[in-house]
Design an enzyme around this catalytic site. Sequence first.
Site, PDB file in Angstrom:
ATOM      1  N   ASP A 187      34.487  38.417  28.783  1.00 46.47           N
ATOM      2  CA  ASP A 187      33.762  37.047  29.050  1.00 46.47           C
ATOM      3  C   ASP A 187      34.038  36.773  30.696  1.00 46.47           C
ATOM      4  O   ASP A 187      35.042  36.590  31.514  1.00 46.47           O
ATOM      5  CB  ASP A 187      35.080  36.182  28.604  1.00 46.47           C
ATOM      6  CG  ASP A 187      34.459  34.819  28.519  1.00 46.47           C
ATOM      7  OD1 ASP A 187      34.341  34.358  29.421  1.00 46.47           O
ATOM      8  OD2 ASP A 187      35.243  33.996  27.623  1.00 46.47           O
ATOM      9  N   HIS A 188      33.190  37.592  31.368  1.00 47.02           N
ATOM     10  CA  HIS A 188      32.419  36.717  32.665  1.00 47.02           C
ATOM     11  C   HIS A 188      33.266  35.659  33.527  1.00 47.02           C
ATOM     12  O   HIS A 188      33.752  35.988  34.297  1.00 47.02           O
ATOM     13  CB  HIS A 188      30.891  37.196  33.102  1.00 47.02           C
ATOM     14  CG  HIS A 188      30.636  35.639  32.946  1.00 47.02           C
ATOM     15  ND1 HIS A 188      29.731  35.203  31.659  1.00 47.02           N
ATOM     16  CD2 HIS A 188      30.696  35.161  33.735  1.00 47.02           C
ATOM     17  CE1 HIS A 188      29.435  34.215  32.238  1.00 47.02           C
ATOM     18  NE2 HIS A 188      29.150  33.926  33.480  1.00 47.02           N
ATOM     19  N   HIS A 250      34.079  30.171  27.139  1.00 47.74           N
ATOM     20  CA  HIS A 250      34.733  30.089  28.152  1.00 47.74           C
ATOM     21  C   HIS A 250      35.450  29.000  28.233  1.00 47.74           C
ATOM     22  O   HIS A 250      36.196  28.872  28.807  1.00 47.74           O
ATOM     23  CB  HIS A 250      32.790  29.434  29.036  1.00 47.74           C
ATOM     24  CG  HIS A 250      32.516  30.649  29.351  1.00 47.74           C
ATOM     25  ND1 HIS A 250      32.304  32.334  28.940  1.00 47.74           N
ATOM     26  CD2 HIS A 250      30.950  30.893  28.993  1.00 47.74           C
ATOM     27  CE1 HIS A 250      31.005  33.123  29.256  1.00 47.74           C
ATOM     28  NE2 HIS A 250      30.404  32.144  29.415  1.00 47.74           N
TER      29      HIS A 250
END
Length: 499
Positions: A187-188, A250
């Site tokens: 999950d960037h 996110h």
Amino acid sequence: MIPATNQRPPATILFIFGGSGDLNLRKLTPALYNLFIDNYLPERFSVVGLGRSSYTDESFRERLLEGVQEFSRRKNGPDDTWKSFAPTISYLQMDAGDAGAYTKLSDYVASKKSEWGELPNVVFYLAVAPQLVPGIATNLGKLPLCGDKSHVRIVVEKPFGHDLKTAQELNTLLGGLFAEEQIYRIDHYLGKETVQNILALRFANSLFEPIWNRRYVEYVQITASETVGLEGRGGYYEGSGALRDMIQNHLLQMLCMVATEAPISFDANEVRNKKVDVLNAIRRIKPEQVNDVAVRGQYGPGKKDDKDIPGYRQEEGVKPDSSTETFAAVKLFVDNWRWEDVPFYLRTGKSLPEKATVITIQFKPAPYYAFPEEATQSWQPNRLTIGIQPAMDIRLRFQAKRPGQTLAIDPVEMVFSYKDAYAGQEPEAYETLLLDVMTGDATLFMRADQVEAAWKVVTPILEAWSSETPDFPNYAPGSWGPEAAMQLVEKDGFQWMAK
């Protein structure tokens, strides 16, 4: 996270499935190039792009250089630097659906082991469409080298499943092929400097932790807004929507960073255990409650900055009667001692007025009865605002006396800005995450139980929405979403906070 000692990872081979695709062009290779410039890559390193396109090593390198020049934070790196980095890149044409082709990967690893005189770490990065992941993982799992838990890792991009059932199925599949410590679900957002800094802010400062609870916090808001529409991603977004695309991963991960208890160490599993505790403590939403705590929207056609903007249903790849939401807002509660009855408001959307990801912690008002009424006309509660992007900063609002002979109180801000406090550029999220994969640090990656716990939070909303036909479109481009989203917080006596 990048080690303070600048210790470089051991010898590594990075195979990128989808090597000729957009993610590698825009994010992965620019990140690797910056790690090379900063001397973080292993001394013995090889990155192999895999795909069906017909590239030579040289033409593939030229294509990736275009990506670096357009998308890297160091767009104008010296030519000799790229010339030193480029030989680490090669291209292997193969069809990921051909099980027999995977022996090429084993042969490549064996050749590098012989050349380098040591067994390298091997990372398989699946930068491919979600529907291709099971097949690739299954074929990789048949390779004897993938049984080496110490040296082989697989990286899977989001979305991780389409719902709880498919996420569980994917976890079961991957868990049958690889050990959990080999699986890196990326999950960037968790690689962003300001997201990581939340833990430092909370647990490295005795100033904040004593007031970080229900006694002093009135509410928490997390906003991730975008000014753009689909940007050619209609095919993907139609099967996703704002709730799946942003909130399920996110925003819930940022909520965990805000709400977690202090870990006893920064061991990867200890940190992730604390996050799972938060997700499991989120109050489950009953079907009859969904319309009271969740709002969805879809932008229609209109004007924005004097430009005609097509509605979502007019975008390429979108059904003319689509019910996919481009805006979602939810109100959640974390049912534990620390956060009992403190609302967490999450919202995200496309075609909104500004691009920003912001976390707002508003504290309960201090009593002001000791001050004369005229001194408190502009009194506002204390607020801590954490800017994730594009501004990377932390703002603390407090009251101060206005200069002069009379007693008047005004809200003022104290600001910490990464740009002003530190020289140089902050690393991009993928730089941090790729380095963590190479060093074997899973702290910033999702574990199987985290993924499933997050899906359990949003599943009641998804199920309720799937059984109803929404009145779309219901907000104009350039607005802050549907009116119902404003009412979601206003009925509690609050307002959405914009940066």
